[in-house]
Design a protein around this motif. Structure first.
Motif, PDB file in Angstrom:
ATOM      1  N   GLN A  15      -9.894  30.471   0.547  1.00  0.00           N
ATOM      2  CA  GLN A  15      -9.924  29.976  -0.830  1.00  0.00           C
ATOM      3  C   GLN A  15      -9.243  30.965  -1.781  1.00  0.00           C
ATOM      4  OE1 GLN A  15     -13.746  28.642  -2.277  1.00  0.00           O
ATOM      5  NE2 GLN A  15     -12.701  27.213  -3.625  1.00  0.00           N
ATOM      6  N   GLN A  16      -9.480  32.250  -1.582  1.00  0.00           N
ATOM      7  CA  GLN A  16      -8.865  33.272  -2.430  1.00  0.00           C
ATOM      8  C   GLN A  16      -7.341  33.250  -2.328  1.00  0.00           C
ATOM      9  OE1 GLN A  16     -10.748  36.838  -1.022  1.00  0.00           O
ATOM     10  NE2 GLN A  16     -12.656  36.431  -2.121  1.00  0.00           N
ATOM     11  N   ARG A  17      -6.826  32.819  -1.175  1.00  0.00           N
ATOM     12  CA  ARG A  17      -5.382  32.807  -0.943  1.00  0.00           C
ATOM     13  C   ARG A  17      -4.764  31.425  -1.124  1.00  0.00           C
ATOM     14  NH1 ARG A  17      -7.960  36.468   1.850  1.00  0.00           N
ATOM     15  NH2 ARG A  17      -7.007  38.440   2.441  1.00  0.00           N
ATOM     16  N   GLY A  18      -5.575  30.431  -1.423  1.00  0.00           N
ATOM     17  CA  GLY A  18      -5.065  29.073  -1.571  1.00  0.00           C
ATOM     18  C   GLY A  18      -4.609  28.469  -0.252  1.00  0.00           C
ATOM     19  N   VAL A  45     -11.120  23.992   1.330  1.00  0.00           N
ATOM     20  CA  VAL A  45     -10.314  24.792   2.246  1.00  0.00           C
ATOM     21  C   VAL A  45     -10.013  24.061   3.558  1.00  0.00           C
ATOM     22  CG1 VAL A  45     -10.395  26.873   3.688  1.00  0.00           C
ATOM     23  CG2 VAL A  45     -11.099  26.993   1.304  1.00  0.00           C
TER      24      VAL A  45
END
Length: 165
Positions: A15-18, A45
């Protein structure tokens, strides 16, 4: 770390990295995708999971080649690699985790014993990672649980966030 904690860590890292995630599972029969989707909010995700228990499913759903299966078998590094690549190609994911192995209690041989699992990890733009593990023959449930655990670790490692435990 428990499998649930590993799954949560992987979801957060994605999620942090898309990054969207897909799985391609044979010997685990969907246990990796289940571990991920047991967590609320995972739909941000997780794109999809392919359960490809048969060779036909591996070919039809993931594009694993008949030549690969004939030459190397369904439990091989070559098949795990093609499963991981196929999961990316047939989804919206940019990270895929693939597993194929022999969970037992039967079906093993001297060349491919019960507990042998091949992993494939594909992250868009990166070389495909293929890894072989031989888990102790402590029963089908143990082998499948450890396969899920290792796949989640490999996902974290692919994102530079491997965790011990």
């Amino acid at each position: 770390m428990s499998n649930a904690e590993l799954a949560n860590a992987l979801l957060q890292a994605c999620q942090q990295r898309g990054i969207m995630l897909a799985t391609a599972e044979s010997c685990t029969g969907g246990m990796i995708i289940a571990a991920l989707t047991d967590i609320a909010g995972s739909s941000a995700v997780v794109d999809r999971g392919f359960i490809t228990y048969s060779n036909e499913a591996k070919m039809e759903m993931l594009g694993v080649s008949a030549a690969t299966l004939e030459a190397h078998g369904s439990v091989s590094g070559e098949t795990a690699k093609e499963m991981a690549v196929g999961a990316l190609a047939h989804s919206r994911a940019t990270l895929s985790l693939a597993v194929t192995g022999i969970a037992g209690p039967s079906g093993g041989s001297a060349e491919k014993p019960v507990g042998l699992v091949w992993f494939g990890v594909a992250l868009a733009g990166q070389p495909i990672v293929v890894e072989r593990q031989l888990f102790s023959h402590k029963g089908r449930e143990f082998i499948r649980h450890e396969t899920v655990r290792h796949a989640l670790h490999l996902g974290l490692r692919a994102l530079g966030e491997d965790r011990a435990g």
